[in-house]
Design a protein around this motif. Sequence first.
Motif, PDB file in Angstrom:
ATOM      1  N   ILE A 139       0.860  -1.183   0.000  1.00 50.35           N
ATOM      2  CA  ILE A 139       0.000   0.000   0.000  1.00 50.35           C
ATOM      3  C   ILE A 139       0.898   1.235   0.000  1.00 50.35           C
ATOM      4  CG2 ILE A 139      -1.708   1.313   1.318  1.00 50.35           C
ATOM      5  CD1 ILE A 139      -2.859  -1.237   0.185  1.00 50.35           C
ATOM      6  N   SER A 154      -4.351   8.409  -0.279  1.00 45.87           N
ATOM      7  CA  SER A 154      -4.169   7.331  -1.260  1.00 45.87           C
ATOM      8  C   SER A 154      -4.048   5.971  -0.570  1.00 45.87           C
ATOM      9  CB  SER A 154      -2.936   7.600  -2.128  1.00 45.87           C
ATOM     10  OG  SER A 154      -1.761   7.677  -1.330  1.00 45.87           O
ATOM     11  N   GLU A 157      -7.576   4.966   0.536  1.00 40.16           N
ATOM     12  CA  GLU A 157      -8.384   4.568  -0.627  1.00 40.16           C
ATOM     13  C   GLU A 157      -8.028   3.150  -1.072  1.00 40.16           C
ATOM     14  OE1 GLU A 157      -9.450   6.065  -5.180  1.00 40.16           O
ATOM     15  OE2 GLU A 157      -7.951   7.122  -3.988  1.00 40.16           O
ATOM     16  N   ALA A 158      -6.739   2.842  -1.133  1.00 42.28           N
ATOM     17  CA  ALA A 158      -6.309   1.499  -1.550  1.00 42.28           C
ATOM     18  C   ALA A 158      -6.772   0.433  -0.558  1.00 42.28           C
ATOM     19  CB  ALA A 158      -4.792   1.464  -1.692  1.00 42.28           C
ATOM     20  N   GLY A 160      -9.383   0.446   1.208  1.00 40.21           N
ATOM     21  CA  GLY A 160     -10.824   0.245   1.055  1.00 40.21           C
ATOM     22  C   GLY A 160     -11.205  -0.714  -0.056  1.00 40.21           C
ATOM     23  N   GLN A 161     -10.268  -1.072  -0.925  1.00 42.50           N
ATOM     24  CA  GLN A 161     -10.550  -2.001  -2.019  1.00 42.50           C
ATOM     25  C   GLN A 161     -10.218  -3.450  -1.663  1.00 42.50           C
ATOM     26  OE1 GLN A 161     -12.104  -0.480  -4.564  1.00 42.50           O
ATOM     27  NE2 GLN A 161     -11.762   1.339  -3.269  1.00 42.50           N
ATOM     28  N   ILE A 162      -9.796  -3.690  -0.434  1.00 38.16           N
ATOM     29  CA  ILE A 162      -9.344  -5.032  -0.019  1.00 38.16           C
ATOM     30  C   ILE A 162     -10.157  -5.497   1.176  1.00 38.16           C
ATOM     31  CG2 ILE A 162      -7.352  -6.360   0.826  1.00 38.16           C
ATOM     32  CD1 ILE A 162      -5.571  -4.203  -0.512  1.00 38.16           C
ATOM     33  N   ARG A 163     -10.423  -6.793   1.204  1.00 38.01           N
ATOM     34  CA  ARG A 163     -11.080  -7.390   2.369  1.00 38.01           C
ATOM     35  C   ARG A 163     -10.150  -8.457   2.912  1.00 38.01           C
ATOM     36  NH1 ARG A 163     -14.485  -5.221   5.764  1.00 38.01           N
ATOM     37  NH2 ARG A 163     -14.726  -6.770   7.391  1.00 38.01           N
ATOM     38  N   ALA A 197     -11.442  -2.824   7.398  1.00 41.07           N
ATOM     39  CA  ALA A 197     -11.404  -3.663   6.190  1.00 41.07           C
ATOM     40  C   ALA A 197     -11.045  -5.115   6.498  1.00 41.07           C
ATOM     41  CB  ALA A 197     -10.404  -3.093   5.195  1.00 41.07           C
TER      42      ALA A 197
END
Length: 251
Positions: A139, A154, A157-158, A160-163, A197
């Motif tokens: 990240i 940034s 934001e990155a 937030g795209q991962i679980r 997350a």
Amino acid sequence: MLTLQRKQYLLEILERDGQIVARSLSEQLGLSEDTIRRDLRQLAKEGLLQRVHGGALPASAAMAPFVERQQISSDAKSAIGRAAGAMIQPGQVVFIDGGTTAVQLARQLPPALRATVVTHSPSIALELVGHAHIEVIMIGGRLFKHSIVSVGASAIEAIGQIRADLYFMGVCSLHPEAGISTGDFEEAAVKRALSNAADRTIVLASPEKLDTASPYRIAPLTQVSGIVVNAGVTESLIAPYRDIGIAISTA
């Protein structure tokens, strides 16, 4: 009582009781609350305590620079890292935080482990270069040099795209009332995003971090699934966390 004597007395109270309640102490000493608060502000500027609403809590030794923190509780951090690493199951996606205890976790991971590690710490990524079966996702963001981690919009934001299945969180401070806290506003925001997350948040807590507070709150203890501590920690320190249903793992 002279100012210097009063400050020394405040530090003795803090060491004995683990907290200072300004109102009670002002009544005890026959002084105004403003006088006590002024003393607490000055002691906080010197890094000797952490002010909170209504008084003060012990300051965390984890506020020191990264190189200095590597020398603090090194044996305990190694044991904590080993116990935390054993929680990772094959195939899982795992967030690993920055910090000296998290570095020990990365060093303890079995060479044959197959998993995905997501980290905002260059130190963690470098530790995992030799693990052939661990995929590493970095990240990016602005480098926060104190902890050697990426922070900023940034990074959030990155994340937030991962679980992730697990998040191993490194903290400056952990306290039954003050919750989880750290020394930088942006770092707190990134840690909060990582926790939100992940299915489970596991806090890595070397001894000097327990029952202390830092300026910026990350989250309440309700956000925490488990805490990993070293075996030498007294039961009185960890009992308040057990009492609210947090699983305690000793290393």
